[in-house]
Design an enzyme around this catalytic site. Structure first.
Site, PDB file in Angstrom:
ATOM      1  CB  CYS A 123     -54.234 -28.537 -44.267  1.00  0.00           C
ATOM      2  SG  CYS A 123     -53.367 -26.982 -44.532  1.00  0.00           S
ATOM      3  CG  HIS A 265     -53.286 -30.225 -40.606  1.00  0.00           C
ATOM      4  ND1 HIS A 265     -52.066 -30.048 -41.215  1.00  0.00           N
ATOM      5  CD2 HIS A 265     -53.913 -29.025 -40.655  1.00  0.00           C
ATOM      6  CE1 HIS A 265     -51.971 -28.795 -41.626  1.00  0.00           C
ATOM      7  NE2 HIS A 265     -53.077 -28.153 -41.289  1.00  0.00           N
ATOM      8  CG  ASN A 295     -50.590 -25.392 -41.234  1.00  0.00           C
ATOM      9  OD1 ASN A 295     -50.301 -26.306 -42.025  1.00  0.00           O
ATOM     10  ND2 ASN A 295     -51.833 -24.975 -41.054  1.00  0.00           N
TER      11      ASN A 295
HETATM   12  N1  COA Z   1     -49.358 -10.243 -34.404  1.00  0.00           N
HETATM   13  C1  COA Z   1     -50.004  -9.375 -33.620  1.00  0.00           C
HETATM   14  N2  COA Z   1     -51.319  -9.097 -33.742  1.00  0.00           N
HETATM   15  C2  COA Z   1     -51.983  -9.749 -34.701  1.00  0.00           C
HETATM   16  C3  COA Z   1     -51.387 -10.695 -35.562  1.00  0.00           C
HETATM   17  C4  COA Z   1     -50.011 -10.914 -35.390  1.00  0.00           C
HETATM   18  N3  COA Z   1     -49.332 -11.802 -36.140  1.00  0.00           N
HETATM   19  N4  COA Z   1     -52.316 -11.177 -36.410  1.00  0.00           N
HETATM   20  C5  COA Z   1     -53.467 -10.582 -36.093  1.00  0.00           C
HETATM   21  N5  COA Z   1     -53.263  -9.701 -35.068  1.00  0.00           N
HETATM   22  C6  COA Z   1     -54.236  -8.828 -34.407  1.00  0.00           C
HETATM   23  C7  COA Z   1     -55.457  -8.587 -35.255  1.00  0.00           C
HETATM   24  O1  COA Z   1     -55.234  -7.523 -36.153  1.00  0.00           O
HETATM   25  C8  COA Z   1     -56.487  -8.232 -34.203  1.00  0.00           C
HETATM   26  O2  COA Z   1     -56.317  -6.900 -33.822  1.00  0.00           O
HETATM   27  P1  COA Z   1     -57.613  -5.976 -33.475  1.00  0.00           P
HETATM   28  O3  COA Z   1     -58.253  -6.657 -32.294  1.00  0.00           O
HETATM   29  O4  COA Z   1     -56.996  -4.663 -33.179  1.00  0.00           O
HETATM   30  O5  COA Z   1     -58.460  -6.020 -34.710  1.00  0.00           O
HETATM   31  C9  COA Z   1     -56.081  -9.099 -33.012  1.00  0.00           C
HETATM   32  O6  COA Z   1     -54.707  -9.470 -33.229  1.00  0.00           O
HETATM   33  C10 COA Z   1     -56.911 -10.354 -32.898  1.00  0.00           C
HETATM   34  O7  COA Z   1     -56.972 -10.916 -34.197  1.00  0.00           O
HETATM   35  P2  COA Z   1     -57.746 -12.242 -34.457  1.00  0.00           P
HETATM   36  O8  COA Z   1     -57.660 -12.619 -35.900  1.00  0.00           O
HETATM   37  O9  COA Z   1     -59.090 -12.132 -33.831  1.00  0.00           O
HETATM   38  O10 COA Z   1     -56.826 -13.215 -33.586  1.00  0.00           O
HETATM   39  P3  COA Z   1     -57.079 -14.691 -33.190  1.00  0.00           P
HETATM   40  O11 COA Z   1     -57.036 -14.814 -31.714  1.00  0.00           O
HETATM   41  O12 COA Z   1     -58.248 -15.287 -33.918  1.00  0.00           O
HETATM   42  O13 COA Z   1     -55.766 -15.390 -33.740  1.00  0.00           O
HETATM   43  C11 COA Z   1     -55.076 -16.732 -35.595  1.00  0.00           C
HETATM   44  C12 COA Z   1     -55.478 -15.350 -35.123  1.00  0.00           C
HETATM   45  C13 COA Z   1     -54.838 -16.699 -37.093  1.00  0.00           C
HETATM   46  C14 COA Z   1     -53.814 -17.155 -34.863  1.00  0.00           C
HETATM   47  C15 COA Z   1     -56.241 -17.695 -35.236  1.00  0.00           C
HETATM   48  O14 COA Z   1     -57.457 -17.206 -35.739  1.00  0.00           O
HETATM   49  C16 COA Z   1     -56.012 -19.065 -35.767  1.00  0.00           C
HETATM   50  O15 COA Z   1     -55.133 -19.754 -35.296  1.00  0.00           O
HETATM   51  N6  COA Z   1     -56.850 -19.500 -36.714  1.00  0.00           N
HETATM   52  C17 COA Z   1     -56.703 -20.805 -37.334  1.00  0.00           C
HETATM   53  C18 COA Z   1     -55.610 -20.722 -38.333  1.00  0.00           C
HETATM   54  C19 COA Z   1     -55.148 -22.084 -38.754  1.00  0.00           C
HETATM   55  O16 COA Z   1     -54.642 -22.831 -37.968  1.00  0.00           O
HETATM   56  N7  COA Z   1     -55.355 -22.373 -40.019  1.00  0.00           N
HETATM   57  C20 COA Z   1     -54.930 -23.564 -40.608  1.00  0.00           C
HETATM   58  C21 COA Z   1     -56.068 -24.489 -40.732  1.00  0.00           C
HETATM   59  S1  COA Z   1     -55.600 -25.783 -41.775  1.00  0.00           S
END
Ligand code: COA
Length: 349
Positions: A123, A265, A295
Site C-alpha cells: 500500500c 493512504h 482500501n
Molecule cells: N464482522 C464482525 N465481527 C468481526 C469481523 C467482521 N467483519 N471481523 C472480525 N470480527 C470479530 C473478531 O472475530 C473478534 O471476535 P472475538 O472477540 O469473538 O474474537 C472481534 O470482531 C474483534 O476482532 P479484532 O480483530 O480484534 O477487531 P478490531 O477491532 O481489531 O478490528 C480490523 C479489526 C481489521 C477492522 C482492525 O484491526 C483494522 O482496521 N486493522 C487495520 C487494517 C488495515 O487498515 N490494514 C491496511 C493497512 S495498509
C-alpha cells in the site's frame, strides 16, 4: 525537457502535470457482505468507516484498470506533455508473477518502447513509485513519467474471510510527471521512505512465490489468499505514518500548520483520524474517500487526489502532505504544492 530544467545544472524536479483515477462499476455494499458473511453494516462502519467498495468483474484484471487510469491521466496532461518516456505501475496484484504489468500497460496505451517496470511496496507503492519517478527524472533518464497505482485485492482476498473482505476494494489512479523546477507548483520533493522486513508476516500472501511454491493441489487454498494480522497492523500503521509525516515536514522546514491537506493512504478511517490527531492536524484537513471505495492499495492516494481535485477541495497553491503505510512493512511520505490542473474525470462510474 522544459527550458527551466534544461537551463539549470541542478537536477530537474518531477512536476505533477496530469491526474486521473477510476473504480470499477460493480459496487459491493456492507449489506451485500452481511448477506454472505457473519458481519454487519454497523460493525464495518464503526471499525473501519467503510460503507462500500468497488470490485472488478470476473475476467477483468489489474491492467484493465491501470490502462484506463493511464489513458485518462495522459489526456489530463496533454497540454503539458506529448507522450512519456517511462511507465511505472505500483501494484500488489500484478496480472502475472512474470512478467511485470507495466510493459503490457505501456503497450496498450500505445507507449511500446518506453521504459516500463512495476514497483512492489504494497500500500506504500504509490509513494515509492513517486520517488522512483522523481529519481528517473532527476537522473535525466526520463523527462516524462506515467505513474499508475492499481490494485485488485478482490483477486487475492478470500471472499469468505470476514476480517479482510470488508476492507479492500479495487481501483486505479495515475499521475503524469514532467521535468521541471523544484520551486514550481506540482514539484514533488522532501521524501521519507522506510521499511521493516522483520514484520513481513503481518501482511502476506504466503504461497505462490519462490518461498512456498504453487503446484496443483498444494499448497492449501488459504495460503494463496491475502492474510493480515489486523490489530498489529493497525498499531504499526498509526505509529509509522505519524513518524514518517513528521520526518518529512521537518526535512522541508514545514510546520504541521503549513499543511492545507493531509492525503494519507486510505487504510481505514480510524487509522487516518488517529494519525491526523497524533500530528495535531484538524481532521477536516485529512482527505478521505475510504468510506465509498474501501482500501484500494497502491491506488488509494492518487484516487483520493483525483476525487479531491474533482470536487475542487484541492486548489492551486495548496500545500499537501502524502503519507502511506503497507505490507513489508513499508511506509513513506512526500510533500508538494498543488499545481493548476484540468479537472479530472469523475473516478466513480
Ligand atoms: N464482522 C464482525 N465481527 C468481526 C469481523 C467482521 N467483519 N471481523 C472480525 N470480527 C470479530 C473478531 O472475530 C473478534 O471476535 P472475538 O472477540 O469473538 O474474537 C472481534 O470482531 C474483534 O476482532 P479484532 O480483530 O480484534 O477487531 P478490531 O477491532 O481489531 O478490528 C480490523 C479489526 C481489521 C477492522 C482492525 O484491526 C483494522 O482496521 N486493522 C487495520 C487494517 C488495515 O487498515 N490494514 C491496511 C493497512 S495498509
Amino acid at each position: 525537457m522544459s527550458p527551466t530544467a534544461a537551463g539549470s545544472c541542478a537536477p530537474p524536479a518531477a512536476v505533477l502535470c496530469g491526474l486521473a483515477g477510476l473504480v470499477p462499476s460493480r459496487v459491493v455494499t456492507n449489506e451485500h457482505l452481511a448477506r454472505r458473511l457473519d458481519t454487519s453494516d454497523a460493525w464495518i462502519r464503526t471499525r473501519t468507516g467503510i460503507r462500500q467498495r468497488h470490485v472488478i468483474d470476473p475476467g477483468q484484471a489489474t491492467s484493465d484498470l491501470a490502462v484506463e487510469a493511464g489513458r485518462r491521466a495522459l489526456a489530463s496532461a496533454s497540454a503539458a506533455v506529448d507522450g512519456v518516456d517511462a511507465v511505472v505501475v505500483a501494484t500488489t496484484t500484478p496480472d502475472h508473477i512474470c512478467p511485470a504489468t507495466a510493459p503490457a500497460v505501456a503497450a496498450r496505451l500505445g507507449l511500446a518502447g518506453a521504459a516500463a517496470f512495476d514497483v512492489g511496496a504494497v500500500c506504500t507503492g504509490f509513494v515509492y513509485g513517486l520517488a522512483s519517478a522523481a529519481g528517473l527524472i532527476a537522473a535525466r533518464v526520463a523527462e516524462r513519467v506515467l505513474l499508475i497505482g492499481a490494485d485488485t485485492y478482490s483477486t487475492i482476498v478470500d471472499p469468505l474471510d470476514r476480517a479482510n473482505a470488508i476492507i479492500f476494494g479495487d481501483g486505479a489512479g495515475a499521475v503524469v510527471l514532467r521535468a521541471g523546477h523544484p520551486d514550481e507548483p506540482g514539484a514533488v520533493g522532501h521524501f521519507d521512505l522506510g521499511s521493516d522486513g522483520g514484520q513481513e508476516d503481518l501482511i502476506r500472501v504466503a504461497a505462490g512465490g519462490s518461498r512456498q511454491r504453487s503446484s496443483p493441489g498444494q499448497p492449501g487454498r488459504g495460503e494463496r489468499h491475502f492474510a493480515m494480522r489486523g490489530k498489529e497492523v493497525y498499531r504499526h500503521a498509526v505509529t509509522r505514518m505519524a513518524e514518517s509525516a513528521r520526518a518529512t515536514l521537518s526535512r522541508a522546514g514545514w510546520k504541521t500548520d503549513d499543511v492545507d491537506h493531509f492525503v494519507p493512504h486510505q487504510a481505514n478511517l480510524r487509522i487516518l483520524h488517529s494519525v491526523a490527531d497524533d500530528l495535531g492536524l484538524p481532521r477536516e484537513r485529512c482527505v478521505t474517500h475510504v468510506e465509498s471505495v474501501g482500501n484500494t492499495g497502491a491506488a488509494s492516494i492518487p484516487l483520493a487526489l483525483a476525487d479531491a481535485a474533482d470536487s475542487q477541495v484541492l486548489k492551486p497553491g495548496d500545500r499537501l502532505l502524502l503519507t502511506a503505510f503497507g505490507g513489508g512493512l513499508t511506509w513513506g511520505s512526500c510533500l508538494l504544492t498543488w499545481p493548476m490542473l484540468p479537472r479530472p474525470e469523475r473516478t466513480t462510474p
